[in-house]
Design an enzyme around this catalytic site. Structure first.
Site, PDB file in Angstrom:
ATOM      1  CD  GLU A 160     -11.766   1.899   2.268  1.00 32.77           C
ATOM      2  OE1 GLU A 160     -10.789   1.700   1.727  1.00 32.77           O
ATOM      3  OE2 GLU A 160     -11.875   2.225   3.431  1.00 32.77           O
ATOM      4  CG  ASP A 196      -2.283   0.621   1.320  1.00 30.58           C
ATOM      5  OD1 ASP A 196      -2.409   1.058   0.023  1.00 30.58           O
ATOM      6  OD2 ASP A 196      -3.032   0.649   2.099  1.00 30.58           O
ATOM      7  CE  LYS A 246      -4.848  -0.653  -0.879  1.00 26.97           C
ATOM      8  NZ  LYS A 246      -5.304   0.602  -0.406  1.00 26.97           N
TER       9      LYS A 246
HETATM   10  O1  KIV Z   1      -4.817  -0.100   4.509  1.00 19.50           O
HETATM   11  C1  KIV Z   1      -5.800  -0.686   4.491  1.00 19.50           C
HETATM   12  O2  KIV Z   1      -6.155  -1.544   5.179  1.00 19.50           O
HETATM   13  C2  KIV Z   1      -6.528  -0.796   3.406  1.00 19.50           C
HETATM   14  C3  KIV Z   1      -7.910  -1.389   2.910  1.00 19.50           C
HETATM   15  C4  KIV Z   1      -8.708  -1.425   1.761  1.00 19.50           C
HETATM   16  C5  KIV Z   1      -7.877  -2.813   3.272  1.00 19.50           C
HETATM   17  O3  KIV Z   1      -6.381  -0.125   2.362  1.00 19.50           O
END
Ligand code: KIV
Length: 306
Positions: free
Chosen positions: A211, A112, A142
């Site tokens: 989301e 992320d 992501k």
């Molecule tokens: O950081 C996170 O937990 C997310 C969610 C979409 C699961 O980005």
């Protein structure tokens, strides 16, 4: 206390083939890849994803058959106790991503990208994404994005970095709205989210994550795009579902409305720790003692007597 490993339960009967393989012979499953996910989505077979933050939990989640693990920026809140995901440090994100891959080598690991790690310039964004792929061992990164990020997604794609485009409610932008919340609940906003998803797919994204939107927004994305759609609070039609593992396990005091805990691990931890406090107070011995051989014990006693 028994040292036997706990039984696996009877869920193997309904688990997909690659999970049955893992459970029956105890060896690693066939690696899940981005291609596997695409094939599952095309077959209409849902895949499962969880955000988690450490190698040991990742290992258990792979054994359970989870297909994707996200080193979420939610670690800022869950692991570090900070107020918002925007506080997630870049270096720690890389470390946590690599920890997941070491714990779950046959699972797709998604990094992320933290707040502002992909906003200042495309060059810096590309370097940061590259670090997630090399140092972080990530399979995909992501980004919280809208259509204006399409050129960046195209640049990542040209460099060989698979992107999951996160649309809908975007926690990294929560300061703009005064907190976390849902998205796409007006026709105009819903239309924009769908256009964002389409533009990001056209730019090369390999997956979309949506989301906290009404079910019909997710459905409209599914009908207009080809790549797998991962949902969180976006209804059961999505090709995949994701939750934060702490919400699933009943560890968080206030789970979001779309998360139904499937275990009560908070209470289990509290129970075990309460027993530990009592056992320490009662001077009980746990585990196995370290011992001296008879001859060393005699020599020791003699040395103390001198
Ligand atoms: O950081 C996170 O937990 C997310 C969610 C979409 C699961 O980005």
């Amino acid at each position: 206390m028994s040292l036997e490993r706990p039984a696996m339960g009877n869920s193997a009967a309904r688990a997909p083939a690659e999970v049955r393989e893992l459970k029956s012979n105890g060896t690693a499953r066939k690696p899940v890849t981005i291609r596997t996910l695409r094939q599952m989505a095309d077959r209409g077979e849902p895949f499962s994803c969880l955000a988690c933050y450490d190698a040991i939990t990742a290992r258990w989640l792979e054994r359970a058959g989870v297909h994707v693990l996200l080193a979420g920026d939610s670690a800022a809140e869950i692991v570090l106790g900070l107020p918002r995901t925007i506080h997630m440090p870049m270096e720690l994100s890389i470390w946590l991503t690599a920890a997941l891959k070491r714990g779950a080598p046959n699972t797709v690991v998604m990094a992320d990208m933290p707040f502002l790690s992909y906003h200042a310039s495309e060059d810096e964004a590309l370097k940061n994404a590259g670090r997630f792929m090399t140092e972080g061992l990530a399979d995909t990164v992501k980004l919280e994005a809208d259509a204006s990020f399409a050129p960046l997604v195209a640049r990542f794609t040209r460099a060989g970095i698979p992107v999951c485009a996160h649309v809908g409610s975007l926690p990294q932008r929560s300061a703009m709205r005064g907190g976390y919340g849902s998205a796409g609940r007006t026709a105009e906003e819903a239309r924009k989210i769908i256009d964002d998803a389409i533009a990001l797919e056209q730019a090369g994204a390999v997956m979309t994550l949506v989301e906290a939107v009404p079910d019909q927004v997710a459905q409209a994305i599914i009908e207009r795009t080809e790549i797998p759609l991962i949902g969180i609070g976006a209804g059961p039609a999505c090709h995949a579902q994701i939750l934060v593992v702490h919400d699933l396990l009943g560890l968080t005091d206030h789970a979001p409305r779309f998360a139904t805990p499937l275990a009560s691990m908070g209470e289990s931890i509290q129970g075990a720790a309460t027993d530990w406090v009592a056992s320490v107070s009662a001077r009980k011995r746990g585990g196995r003692p370290y011992e001296m051989s008879e001859s060393e014990a005699q020599a020791f006693a003699a040395s103390l007597a001198q």
